[in-house]
Design a protein around this motif. Structure first.
Motif, PDB file in Angstrom:
ATOM      1  N   VAL A   1      21.804 -21.289  36.391  1.00 28.33           N
ATOM      2  CA  VAL A   1      21.588 -20.515  37.617  1.00 28.33           C
ATOM      3  C   VAL A   1      21.139 -21.415  38.764  1.00 28.33           C
ATOM      4  CG1 VAL A   1      20.275 -18.629  38.657  1.00 28.33           C
ATOM      5  CG2 VAL A   1      21.077 -18.429  36.300  1.00 28.33           C
ATOM      6  N   ARG A   2      20.295 -22.374  38.467  1.00 25.35           N
ATOM      7  CA  ARG A   2      19.799 -23.278  39.524  1.00 25.35           C
ATOM      8  C   ARG A   2      20.948 -24.087  40.124  1.00 25.35           C
ATOM      9  NH1 ARG A   2      14.837 -27.091  38.036  1.00 25.35           N
ATOM     10  NH2 ARG A   2      13.923 -25.005  37.818  1.00 25.35           N
ATOM     11  N   ALA A   3      21.823 -24.620  39.261  1.00 21.13           N
ATOM     12  CA  ALA A   3      22.956 -25.402  39.756  1.00 21.13           C
ATOM     13  C   ALA A   3      23.924 -24.525  40.542  1.00 21.13           C
ATOM     14  CB  ALA A   3      23.680 -26.062  38.580  1.00 21.13           C
ATOM     15  N   ALA A   4      24.117 -23.297  40.082  1.00 22.84           N
ATOM     16  CA  ALA A   4      24.995 -22.365  40.797  1.00 22.84           C
ATOM     17  C   ALA A   4      24.433 -22.073  42.174  1.00 22.84           C
ATOM     18  CB  ALA A   4      25.150 -21.077  39.987  1.00 22.84           C
ATOM     19  N   ARG A   5      23.146 -21.777  42.219  1.00 22.34           N
ATOM     20  CA  ARG A   5      22.505 -21.454  43.502  1.00 22.34           C
ATOM     21  C   ARG A   5      22.607 -22.628  44.469  1.00 22.34           C
ATOM     22  NH1 ARG A   5      17.521 -20.462  41.785  1.00 22.34           N
ATOM     23  NH2 ARG A   5      18.007 -18.315  41.190  1.00 22.34           N
ATOM     24  N   ALA A   6      22.409 -23.846  43.950  1.00 21.99           N
ATOM     25  CA  ALA A   6      22.493 -25.037  44.802  1.00 21.99           C
ATOM     26  C   ALA A   6      23.890 -25.210  45.385  1.00 21.99           C
ATOM     27  CB  ALA A   6      22.096 -26.275  43.997  1.00 21.99           C
ATOM     28  N   ALA A   7      24.899 -24.726  44.657  1.00 22.02           N
ATOM     29  CA  ALA A   7      26.277 -24.811  45.140  1.00 22.02           C
ATOM     30  C   ALA A   7      26.662 -23.619  46.005  1.00 22.02           C
ATOM     31  CB  ALA A   7      27.226 -24.920  43.948  1.00 22.02           C
ATOM     32  N   GLY A   8      25.715 -22.693  46.195  1.00 25.97           N
ATOM     33  CA  GLY A   8      25.978 -21.526  47.026  1.00 25.97           C
ATOM     34  C   GLY A   8      26.637 -20.378  46.286  1.00 25.97           C
ATOM     35  N   VAL A   9      26.477 -20.358  44.958  1.00 26.44           N
ATOM     36  CA  VAL A   9      27.101 -19.326  44.130  1.00 26.44           C
ATOM     37  C   VAL A   9      26.023 -18.404  43.553  1.00 26.44           C
ATOM     38  CG1 VAL A   9      28.548 -18.875  42.116  1.00 26.44           C
ATOM     39  CG2 VAL A   9      28.980 -20.899  43.529  1.00 26.44           C
ATOM     40  N   MET A  10      26.141 -17.115  43.823  1.00 23.20           N
ATOM     41  CA  MET A  10      25.223 -16.143  43.243  1.00 23.20           C
ATOM     42  C   MET A  10      25.570 -15.892  41.774  1.00 23.20           C
ATOM     43  SD  MET A  10      24.878 -13.243  46.238  1.00 23.20           S
ATOM     44  CE  MET A  10      26.538 -13.396  46.888  1.00 23.20           C
ATOM     45  N   VAL A  11      24.571 -15.479  41.000  1.00 19.19           N
ATOM     46  CA  VAL A  11      24.776 -15.112  39.595  1.00 19.19           C
ATOM     47  C   VAL A  11      24.197 -13.711  39.389  1.00 19.19           C
ATOM     48  CG1 VAL A  11      24.283 -15.657  37.182  1.00 19.19           C
ATOM     49  CG2 VAL A  11      24.655 -17.516  38.835  1.00 19.19           C
ATOM     50  N   THR A  12      24.982 -12.847  38.740  1.00 21.69           N
ATOM     51  CA  THR A  12      24.508 -11.499  38.415  1.00 21.69           C
ATOM     52  C   THR A  12      24.707 -11.246  36.922  1.00 21.69           C
ATOM     53  OG1 THR A  12      26.629 -10.388  38.796  1.00 21.69           O
ATOM     54  CG2 THR A  12      25.177 -10.690  40.718  1.00 21.69           C
ATOM     55  N   ASN A  13      24.073 -10.185  36.425  1.00 21.76           N
ATOM     56  CA  ASN A  13      24.260  -9.811  35.018  1.00 21.76           C
ATOM     57  C   ASN A  13      24.332  -8.292  34.891  1.00 21.76           C
ATOM     58  OD1 ASN A  13      21.542  -9.240  35.458  1.00 21.76           O
ATOM     59  ND2 ASN A  13      20.883  -9.999  33.459  1.00 21.76           N
ATOM     60  N   THR A  14      24.305  -7.797  33.644  1.00 19.57           N
ATOM     61  CA  THR A  14      24.468  -6.350  33.437  1.00 19.57           C
ATOM     62  C   THR A  14      23.328  -5.789  32.579  1.00 19.57           C
ATOM     63  OG1 THR A  14      25.872  -6.690  31.478  1.00 19.57           O
ATOM     64  CG2 THR A  14      26.972  -6.504  33.621  1.00 19.57           C
ATOM     65  N   PRO A  15      22.108  -5.780  33.085  1.00 18.38           N
ATOM     66  CA  PRO A  15      20.991  -5.239  32.299  1.00 18.38           C
ATOM     67  C   PRO A  15      21.089  -3.723  32.186  1.00 18.38           C
ATOM     68  CG  PRO A  15      20.275  -5.679  34.534  1.00 18.38           C
ATOM     69  CD  PRO A  15      21.685  -6.196  34.431  1.00 18.38           C
ATOM     70  N   GLY A  16      20.388  -3.177  31.202  1.00 18.54           N
ATOM     71  CA  GLY A  16      20.369  -1.719  31.065  1.00 18.54           C
ATOM     72  C   GLY A  16      21.539  -1.181  30.278  1.00 18.54           C
ATOM     73  N   ALA A  17      22.744  -1.577  30.639  1.00 11.55           N
ATOM     74  CA  ALA A  17      23.938  -1.036  29.969  1.00 11.55           C
ATOM     75  C   ALA A  17      23.982  -1.394  28.496  1.00 11.55           C
ATOM     76  CB  ALA A  17      25.197  -1.550  30.669  1.00 11.55           C
ATOM     77  N   VAL A  18      23.335  -2.485  28.119  1.00 10.04           N
ATOM     78  CA  VAL A  18      23.455  -2.972  26.738  1.00 10.04           C
ATOM     79  C   VAL A  18      22.294  -2.551  25.843  1.00 10.04           C
ATOM     80  CG1 VAL A  18      24.667  -4.998  27.633  1.00 10.04           C
ATOM     81  CG2 VAL A  18      22.233  -5.166  27.118  1.00 10.04           C
ATOM     82  N   THR A  19      21.260  -1.952  26.413  1.00  5.29           N
ATOM     83  CA  THR A  19      20.004  -1.762  25.686  1.00  5.29           C
ATOM     84  C   THR A  19      20.151  -0.943  24.409  1.00  5.29           C
ATOM     85  OG1 THR A  19      18.746  -1.958  27.747  1.00  5.29           O
ATOM     86  CG2 THR A  19      17.632  -0.924  25.883  1.00  5.29           C
ATOM     87  N   ASP A  20      20.636   0.286  24.540  1.00  5.67           N
ATOM     88  CA  ASP A  20      20.698   1.171  23.378  1.00  5.67           C
ATOM     89  C   ASP A  20      21.667   0.662  22.319  1.00  5.67           C
ATOM     90  OD1 ASP A  20      18.773   3.000  24.199  1.00  5.67           O
ATOM     91  OD2 ASP A  20      20.205   4.190  25.334  1.00  5.67           O
ATOM     92  N   ALA A  21      22.806   0.158  22.747  1.00  9.88           N
ATOM     93  CA  ALA A  21      23.800  -0.312  21.782  1.00  9.88           C
ATOM     94  C   ALA A  21      23.259  -1.485  20.971  1.00  9.88           C
ATOM     95  CB  ALA A  21      25.080  -0.723  22.507  1.00  9.88           C
ATOM     96  N   THR A  22      22.559  -2.402  21.633  1.00 10.81           N
ATOM     97  CA  THR A  22      22.003  -3.553  20.927  1.00 10.81           C
ATOM     98  C   THR A  22      20.884  -3.131  19.984  1.00 10.81           C
ATOM     99  OG1 THR A  22      22.522  -4.886  22.885  1.00 10.81           O
ATOM    100  CG2 THR A  22      21.075  -5.881  21.238  1.00 10.81           C
ATOM    101  N   ALA A  23      20.057  -2.173  20.433  1.00  7.89           N
ATOM    102  CA  ALA A  23      19.002  -1.654  19.560  1.00  7.89           C
ATOM    103  C   ALA A  23      19.592  -0.971  18.337  1.00  7.89           C
ATOM    104  CB  ALA A  23      18.113  -0.691  20.335  1.00  7.89           C
TER     105      ALA A  23
END
Length: 319
Positions: A85-107
């Motif tokens: 993430v740090r290297a991406a940010r330094a290059a001007g690239v945002m990083v996102t993820n998908t929290p919440g959607a995976v919670t119940d299925a993984t549990a």
């Protein structure tokens, strides 16, 4: 004009949504992770990229990358330890993820592994399939009764809490957890002051921490040595959180009773030592493998892409 790249095939509803939102959508049909040259090309050729587990956007990928065309890596998955993430940010690239959607299925997969390991379900199915089952008798394949036991949860984030809630509410289990901070929970639970303390108390130890440098080999020989010889170990986090060599050694000498694994240190490679042991349940990274869940993850990732490419702060921006 917006041009985006999806590094894996995704559910049809997700692809339809992406094609509605973006001018040009390219979908890579291969299921293997991207190679370093492919990742560098993606940064240069697309406005946004939707990568996933195994696409190792390391610092090396971003070397000598200034003002890339790509403005966002919208990761398909909650874990993003494969992206620097740090290297991406330094290059001007945002990083996102998908929290919440995976919670119940993984549990749910954690509960599957707890029950399969404790009740020897994988071993039993293999016995039946091999035509070697000789019929029921009172001492056949005796496992551990899960109800009323103590579960130790390592990592009490969304997924850890969902596992603990299922264990306590559904099976009457006592909950002990190890976490950097105390948690306010809707059910009784005791915070352990060390991994060793948790291991000493638990009948089942479940790992639910994020991957990354901070948790690499967090679980090793010391934890297995502290566990009860009747206890079971479950990992639904990231494979490299566990020192696989130490886990194999603990299983081989009977230091612990069994293990249930959905992730592996060098997946898709799974050591023959694990594959050959009857008291080990092995799943092929099924944590979120339900259509509704993968659709929800994909929609969230596409929404993150859209926001980033339209001058908005993505809803799931990784800081």
């Amino acid at each position: 004009m917006s041009r985006v790249y999806l590094t894996r095939p995704l559910p049809d509803r997700v692809l339809a949504r992406a094609r509605d939102l973006f001018d040009e959508v390219e979908v890579r049909e291969e299921t293997a992770p991207l190679k370093i040259g492919q990742m560098r090309a993606a940064l240069a050729l697309y406005d946004g990229v939707l990568p996933t587990l195994g696409d190792m956007f390391s610092a090396e990928v971003f070397l000598d990358t200034e003002n890339p065309r790509c403005k966002v890596l919208a990761n398909f998955g909650v874990g993003y330890n494969h992206i620097d993430v740090r290297a991406a940010r330094a290059a001007g690239v945002m990083v996102t993820n998908t929290p919440g959607a995976v919670t119940d299925a993984t549990a749910d997969i954690a509960m599957t592994l707890i029950l399969m390991s404790a009740r020897r379900a994988g071993e039993g199915e293999r016995l039946v399939r091999a035509g070697k089952w000789e019929g029921w008798h009172p001492t056949q394949m005796l496992g551990m009764h899960v109800s009323g036991k103590t579960v130790g949860i390592i990592g009490m984030g969304r997924i850890g809490q969902a596992i603990a809630q299922r264990c306590h509410m559904g099976f009457g289990m006592d909950v002990v957890y190890y976490n950097r901070s105390e948690k306010e929970l809707a059910f009784p639970a005791t915070r352990a002051d060390s991994l060793q303390s948790l291991a000493e108390q638990a009948d089942i130890v479940v790992v639910a921490v994020p991957g990354g440098a901070e948790t690499h080999h967090m679980i090793g020989a010391d934890l297995f040595a502290a566990m009860k010889p009747t206890a079971h170990f479950v990992n639904i986090a990231r494979g490299d959180v566990v020192n696989e060599v130490a886990l194999i050694a603990a299983l081989q000498v009977g230091r612990i009773a069994g293990a249930g694994l959905d992730v592996y240190e060098h997946e898709p490679e799974v050591p023959n030592a694990l594959r050959s042991m009857e008291n080990v349940t092995l799943l092929p990274h099924l944590g979120t493998a339900a259509l509704e869940v993968r659709e929800a993850m994909g929609m969230m990732a596409v929404d993150n892409l859209y926001a980033a490419l339209h001058g908005e702060t993505p809803p799931n921006l990784v800081n």
